[in-house]
Design an enzyme around this catalytic site. Sequence first.
Site, mmCIF file in Angstrom:
data_model
loop_
_atom_site.group_PDB
_atom_site.id
_atom_site.type_symbol
_atom_site.label_atom_id
_atom_site.label_comp_id
_atom_site.label_asym_id
_atom_site.label_seq_id
_atom_site.Cartn_x
_atom_site.Cartn_y
_atom_site.Cartn_z
ATOM 1 N N HIS A 128 0.838 -1.207 0.000
ATOM 2 C CA HIS A 128 0.000 0.000 0.000
ATOM 3 C C HIS A 128 0.875 1.261 0.000
ATOM 4 O O HIS A 128 0.695 2.151 -0.842
ATOM 5 C CB HIS A 128 -0.914 -0.030 1.232
ATOM 6 C CG HIS A 128 -1.817 1.156 1.371
ATOM 7 N ND1 HIS A 128 -3.124 1.147 0.947
ATOM 8 C CD2 HIS A 128 -1.600 2.382 1.886
ATOM 9 C CE1 HIS A 128 -3.665 2.325 1.193
ATOM 10 N NE2 HIS A 128 -2.756 3.097 1.769
ATOM 11 N N GLU A 129 1.818 1.322 0.920
ATOM 12 C CA GLU A 129 2.654 2.530 1.017
ATOM 13 C C GLU A 129 3.522 2.667 -0.227
ATOM 14 O O GLU A 129 3.717 3.768 -0.738
ATOM 15 C CB GLU A 129 3.518 2.509 2.282
ATOM 16 C CG GLU A 129 2.749 2.309 3.587
ATOM 17 C CD GLU A 129 1.548 3.205 3.771
ATOM 18 O OE1 GLU A 129 1.540 4.322 3.225
ATOM 19 O OE2 GLU A 129 0.595 2.776 4.451
HETATM 20 N N1 TRP Z 1 -1.547 7.969 4.329
HETATM 21 C C1 TRP Z 1 -1.472 6.917 5.322
HETATM 22 C C2 TRP Z 1 -1.904 5.654 4.597
HETATM 23 O O1 TRP Z 1 -1.126 5.020 3.989
HETATM 24 C C3 TRP Z 1 -2.376 7.172 6.493
HETATM 25 C C4 TRP Z 1 -1.761 7.788 7.698
HETATM 26 C C5 TRP Z 1 -0.632 7.427 8.296
HETATM 27 C C6 TRP Z 1 -2.330 8.800 8.512
HETATM 28 N N2 TRP Z 1 -0.462 8.153 9.428
HETATM 29 C C7 TRP Z 1 -1.463 8.995 9.586
HETATM 30 C C8 TRP Z 1 -3.459 9.564 8.444
HETATM 31 C C9 TRP Z 1 -1.740 9.916 10.576
HETATM 32 C C10 TRP Z 1 -3.747 10.492 9.426
HETATM 33 C C11 TRP Z 1 -2.885 10.674 10.503
HETATM 34 O O2 TRP Z 1 -3.035 5.327 4.486
HETATM 35 ZN ZN ZN Z 2 -2.865 5.072 2.190
#
Ligand code: TRP
Ligand code: ZN
Length: 867
Positions: free
Chosen positions: A305-306
Site C-alpha cells: 500500500h505505502e
Molecule cells: N496515508 C497513510 C496511509 O497510507 C495514512 C496515515 C498514516 C495517517 N499516518 C497517519 C493519516 C496519521 C492520518 C494521521 O493510508
Molecule cells: Zn494510504
Amino acid sequence: MNAAMAREGSPSVIYRKDYQAPRFQVPTVAMTIAIFPGYTRVSSQLQLQRSDGSVGDLCLDGESLQLEAIAIDGVDLSPDAYDYNGSQLTLKQVPASCTLQTTVIIHPEDNTSLEGLYKSRTLYCTQCEAEGFRKITFFPDRPDVLSVFTVTLEADASTCPVLLSNGNLQSTTTLDDGRHQAVWHDPWPKPSYLFALVAGDLARVDDSFVTASGREVALHIYVEAKDLAYCDHAMASLKHSMRWDETVYGLEYDLDLFNIVAVDDFNMGAMENKSLNIFNTSCVLAAPDITTDAGYQRVEAIVAHEYFHNYSGNRVTCRDWFQLSLKEGFTVFRDAEFSADMNSRGVKRVEDVTFLRTHQFAEDAGPMAHPVRPDSFIEISNFYTLTVYEKGAEVVRMLHTLLGHDDFIAGAQLYFKRHDGQAVTCDDFVTAMADASGRDLSQFRRWYAQSGTPELTIEEAYDAAQGRYTLTVRQRNGDYSEPLHIPLAVGLLENGQPKVFDNGSSTVLLEVTEAQQQFDFDNLSSRPVPSLLRGFSAPVRLKAEESSSHLQALIAGDDDDFVRWDAFQRYATQVLGQVAAGDTLDEGFFSAFGSALTAIKDPAVTAQLLALPSEEYLADLAAASGGVDVFAIRNAREQLKLAIAQRFEDRWRALFADLAITGPYEPSGPQIGARSLRHLALDYLAHLPDAAVADATALFASADNLTDRLAGLRTLVHYGHREARESALTQFFNDWHNEALVVNQWLSVQAGRPAAAACDEVAALMDHPSFDWRNPNKVRALLGAFSAGNPTGFHRTDGAGYRLLADAVIRLQASNPQIAARLCSPLTRYRRYQHGVELMRSELERIGNVEGLSRDVYEVVDRSLSQ
Ligand code: TRP
Ligand code: ZN
C-alpha cells in the site's frame, strides 16, 4: 446542536465548496533542523511566488511554534509587519516574489500527539499527514502547494547516528561538540504532508532491486537493533510490490533509494512519505513467534500500500483533503489486487467483503456517515475512515468491473501521465477513466457524492411458456433521490449448474442505472436459480429471494466464491433467527454444512464458509431491522455453535488431528489455510463441555508459532475454566514479555473475553507495567479490542464498560486527540441498541462537557449527539 456543547468558540467547519487555489506557490524550501536535548530549532527558507504577481498579505499555517526570527529577503521584519495567533502567521504587503526566512523552536520530547516532529522512545520521527507539517515550521500546509525540499539535519552523533529525510543523501559532515549533519535533497516536488525526517540509533537491513529499465534501487529497512531479524518478510513484500507495479501498471520506482523505518509509537499503520516510508512496528516486523498468519498478510499488504502511494498519492496527489479517497481508495484497490495476485483471490475477496460489510456499513449507517468525497469536516484526521478507504476502493473496483481490465489500466495510465506532478480531484480520476474508455461515467460520479449503503432489491419471474426469466431490480439510496450506476454481476444456475453465457463465461454484467429496471434472459427451458452480485460487484445491501432451496442450490453448485460464501452466511443468519425464536432448525442447513465439511478442496475456503457470521455483522443486520440486542445475538450464536459441534463432533476431531502441520512454520497459502480450518475446528469443539481444554492446552504448549499459540490461548481464555485461563496467561506473558507486539496480543485476548468481568480485567490491565497510554498500539490492543471487539463485555448492563471507555477518551483527548477520537466510535453508535442507550448517551455528554475538548473528539461527539 447539543446544548451542552454549543459553547463559545466551537471549532469551525470547513466546506469543500469553499476551495480556493493557493495565493502563493513555494517552488523550493530549504530547512535546517537542529535537534538538541529538550528542544529542536527549525530554520526554513521558503521561496515564495504569488500566483497573480501582485503584492499582498500572506497567511501561513504554524501550530504552537515559538518564533525566534523572521525575515524577508534577508531583512528582519518589525513586529508590526506580521501577526501570529498561535495557529496562523499573517504577513502584510509581501512582495510578489521573495524569500521568507523563519526560525522556530519546537519540543518533540513533549509532543504526545504523534503528529509533527515527536520522539518515540529514543527515536525522533515525523508524521505530517494530514496537517502535521505546521507543527514543525511555518508553511502553506495544504496538499496543492508542491515544493522541492532540501533538508539539513543536525544532531548528536552518538545518540542519533542515523539522520534521514526524503530523496537523496547529498553530504554528511562532522560538526563540533560530537554533533553531525546530513543534507538530503528530494528532486520531486511534493506537498508538505509527504515531508519526513528520522533521527536516532537504528540498525539497517540492506537489499536492492533492479527496475524493469535496469536501474538499481537501494532498499533499506531501519529498525532497532533487537528487531533486525524481523525484516525479511517486509523486504520480500517490498520487492514483490515494486515488480507488480511495473508488470500491472507499467510504473517504475523513480529514485535510487527507498527507505522504510519502523517506529513503536504511531497513530496509524504506516505513512508513504516520499522515499522514506515510516511504519508502525506492528505493520513491518514479522517472525513466526511474534506474528500471526493474518499479521504476515497485513505486513505484505501495508508495505505494498505505502509503496503504491509513490504514484497514487505522491506523483499525483490530492488538491484538497476532501479528495483523500483519490489516493486512499485507489491505493487500497491496488494493494487488494496485489494481495489477490500473491495469495488466494477468492479468500482475499471474502475477507475484504466481510470487513466492509461489518465495519464500513455500520459507519455509513451511523452518525459519522459521509460520502467517499466528504462535503465538510471540522478535523480532517477524523475522515481517515473506512468509507474513504474501503468504500473508496470498492468505487474504484466498480470502475474496473465496468470498464474491464484493459480499459481500466489504460485509464490509470492516462491519469498518471496527464496529472504527473499535479494535485487533482476525484473528478479528474473519473474523467481519465472516461476518456481512456470512451464510456459515459457521468452518473457513476454520484458514488463519490452520496453517503449511505444503497439497497438493491431483486425480484424474479419465470415465464415457462416463453422460456423467459426476468429480474426486476430496484435501488434505494436513503435520502438521495438520484439513482446510482451499479454494476451487477449475475450468473444463472440451470439444473444446479452454472450456465455459460454467449460471452463464454458464467457471469454477465448488468448495468443498473434506474430506480427500477428489468433484465430478461431468454431460451431457458427451466426456472434457473440466480447467482447475484457475483464477486460482490457493488457495495450494496442485497435483498433477494432466500428460500432454503435457493441457498442450497447456490452453496452446492455456484462457481463464484463470494456468492457461495454469502449464501452460507445468509443461511446461517436465517438459522440463527430460528434459534433465537425457539423454532425448529432447518435441517437443510446442517446437511449443507456437513457436505462442506466432508468435501474439502481448499481448507482456507472451507474455513470461511463454515465460520458463522460475526456478532458484529449480526449487530449491523439487526440495527438495520429494529435494534441490536448483543446478548441475544451472542446466545443464539453460541447455541448454534454448540449444535454444530455436537452434530459434527467426530468430523471436527478428525480435522483437528489431520490438519496438524508437521514441518516448520511457513506463512504460505496451504499452511495458513490448514491452520485456519484447524482453529475453526478447535473453536467449535470448545463449545462441548470441557472437551477442548486438553486440545487447546496441547496446541498452546507445543506451538512453534504465534498463530497456533494464540489459537490455544484464546480458546483457553474464552472457554476454559479459571485455572486453565490464568495459568496459560501467566505462562504466555512470562515467555513473551520482551516482545511488545506479542504483549499486545496478550492484552487483546483478555480484553476480548466474553464475560462481564472482562471490564474489570481491562481496568486492572491499564495499571499493568506493560501498558502504556502513550503507545497507540497498546491503547488499541486493550481498549479498542474491548470496546469494538467484545460486544457482550462492553455492553455490560450496568454501563461500566461505557464509563471505562469514556474515562479513557477523556484521559487521552488532550494528549493524543486522533487516538481519543477513534476510540469514541463504539459509543457513538448508541442509537442502534435496544439496551444501554441512555447510559451511552450520558457518557458521550460527559465527554462533551470536558473543558477545552480537542477538535477531533468534539466533532465525533457533537455529530453523534446531534444526529
Ligand atoms: N496515508 C497513510 C496511509 O497510507 C495514512 C496515515 C498514516 C495517517 N499516518 C497517519 C493519516 C496519521 C492520518 C494521521 O493510508
Ligand atoms: Zn494510504
